[in-house]
Design a protein around this motif. Sequence first.
Motif, PDB file in Angstrom:
ATOM      1  N   GLY A 372     -25.723 -23.368  20.783  1.00 29.77           N
ATOM      2  CA  GLY A 372     -25.042 -24.175  21.795  1.00 29.77           C
ATOM      3  C   GLY A 372     -25.507 -25.602  21.795  1.00 29.77           C
ATOM      4  O   GLY A 372     -24.706 -26.545  21.941  1.00 29.77           O
ATOM      5  N   SER A 375     -24.106 -27.531  18.696  1.00 27.39           N
ATOM      6  CA  SER A 375     -22.673 -27.835  18.753  1.00 27.39           C
ATOM      7  C   SER A 375     -22.334 -28.875  19.812  1.00 27.39           C
ATOM      8  O   SER A 375     -21.238 -29.441  19.790  1.00 27.39           O
ATOM      9  CB  SER A 375     -21.882 -26.556  19.033  1.00 27.39           C
ATOM     10  N   GLN A 377     -22.195 -28.026  22.990  1.00 31.19           N
ATOM     11  CA  GLN A 377     -21.706 -27.305  24.160  1.00 31.19           C
ATOM     12  C   GLN A 377     -22.780 -27.193  25.236  1.00 31.19           C
ATOM     13  O   GLN A 377     -22.475 -27.153  26.427  1.00 31.19           O
ATOM     14  CB  GLN A 377     -21.233 -25.912  23.744  1.00 31.19           C
ATOM     15  N   ASP A 378     -24.043 -27.139  24.796  1.00 31.24           N
ATOM     16  CA  ASP A 378     -25.176 -27.081  25.714  1.00 31.24           C
ATOM     17  C   ASP A 378     -25.852 -28.438  25.726  1.00 31.24           C
ATOM     18  O   ASP A 378     -26.357 -28.878  24.694  1.00 31.24           O
ATOM     19  CB  ASP A 378     -26.203 -26.055  25.224  1.00 31.24           C
ATOM     20  N   THR A 379     -25.915 -29.092  26.866  1.00 31.80           N
ATOM     21  CA  THR A 379     -26.575 -30.392  26.935  1.00 31.80           C
ATOM     22  C   THR A 379     -27.997 -30.275  27.468  1.00 31.80           C
ATOM     23  O   THR A 379     -28.764 -31.233  27.407  1.00 31.80           O
ATOM     24  CB  THR A 379     -25.768 -31.353  27.824  1.00 31.80           C
TER      25      THR A 379
END
Length: 482
Positions: A372, A375, A377-379
């Motif tokens: 994640g 990509s 998608q996970d900050t």
Amino acid sequence: MTSQLIKCIGLLSLLMASPVVSADKQNVIVIMADDLGYADVGCYGCKDIPTPNIDQLAAEGVRFTSAYVTGNMCGPSRAGFLTGRHQSTFGYYQNVSQPFDPAQGLPRIKTIASLLQQQGYVTGGVGKWHMGTADTQHPNAMGFDDWFGFLGGGLMYFPLDHPSYNGRFNPLKKPANHRDLQHTMPVIHNKKPVKWDQYLTRELTDAGVAFVERNQEQPFFLFMSYNAPHLDLEAPAETIAKFPEGAMTKVPGVKSSARSIYGAMVYEMDQGIGNLLAKVAELGLDEETVVWFLSDHGGMKRTSDNRPLRGSKGNSYEGGLRVPMIVKWPGVTPAGAVLDSPVTSLDIGATLIANAGGDREAEGLQGEDLRGYLSGQDTEAPHQVLYWHTGSYSAPAGAMREGDFKLLHGKEKLELYNLNDDVGETTNLAAAQPEKVQAMLTRWREWAKGAKPELWKKSRGSFQYADYEWLKGSQHYRAKTE
């Protein structure tokens, strides 16, 4: 029960007992350099050593600015990476110094290679092992279906009868020091010695290319474990000529003559990486192959440029533990992204096992699944805190990073740095922030309760010979006497 139902039940049992390979399992290549400086790659700011292939990997994938390994020396760091666990949790605190002492090296433990085998991967390794030489420690016994390389902590970069050695290794003086023992063991393919006649980095690259060619029809994991640019400083004369001493970056404490050869060694490794990845592309595998690149720890004081970081291989400042790390993951990593949150080499195994369908937590892996984060998608940062056990079980010492703060502690001295303001670790804040120091130290000590006693002591006698079949023909072989 009908015969059809019995057949179905039998088929289901077979599927459950065997690794199942899904059609979307990506190939994996992990390329590990040895003793590479943090600033000795172009995309990390290097000016005197061209690394176009590593830079291209970063341009097509993501580059980390705060990537760490689990140890500041080869053996402990590699033990952590290969097992996916902090090496202190199984008592691995130091380099193997007597390679033929069966007590030194990895214990019986699962590796990320053996876990990927369980998920249906064919697993291969090329290059440096340094995890012991006993039969139970051989790469083939530790999860690698195929291994080409050497089992010591390094190897001379030319065959031992090369004219430049002037007979230094033929015969080897006995008792030999630990470096000569490590660096003169044979190159082997699985358990058979191999004759080789070219510069070692090129030999290893050819072996990596051959592994990919042999296994292109099935999901594979390849650990490309270069020993470059680890000492000894050696490279082909024509490559060294590309790096005149006067053109090398002036690095404090590094002689220009050493920097010249070191530059040639890094360049040769980069060329090898380019050849390997070109073969992946030629076979049409580049869109289904994940490639990681990192160093096993910081660069050596006498060869490398770790700036702006303080320290080098062998200590726990950033220059010893923070490394270049890059990953190209088609369909996951955005091209050219730079990720600043701290990650660790343990995350590689955890991510790969999770992606392959394994259960990283059930297997005891201690890294985080980075998919994640990679990509975008996970900050959120993958880690709130990182720990290092850099002493021994009997003399605990270590480091800890919590947010921007890093604590180092040894026998007496305590050091605290704010890495956001002071990445070079120049201003010790320990005296100014004693409560912060104590809170972090308490937390580190609680974490360190999971450490295990040393697998071996530093000195256990002299082990100059062994009777392994793969040593036959070398001067390290001696048959057992009844």
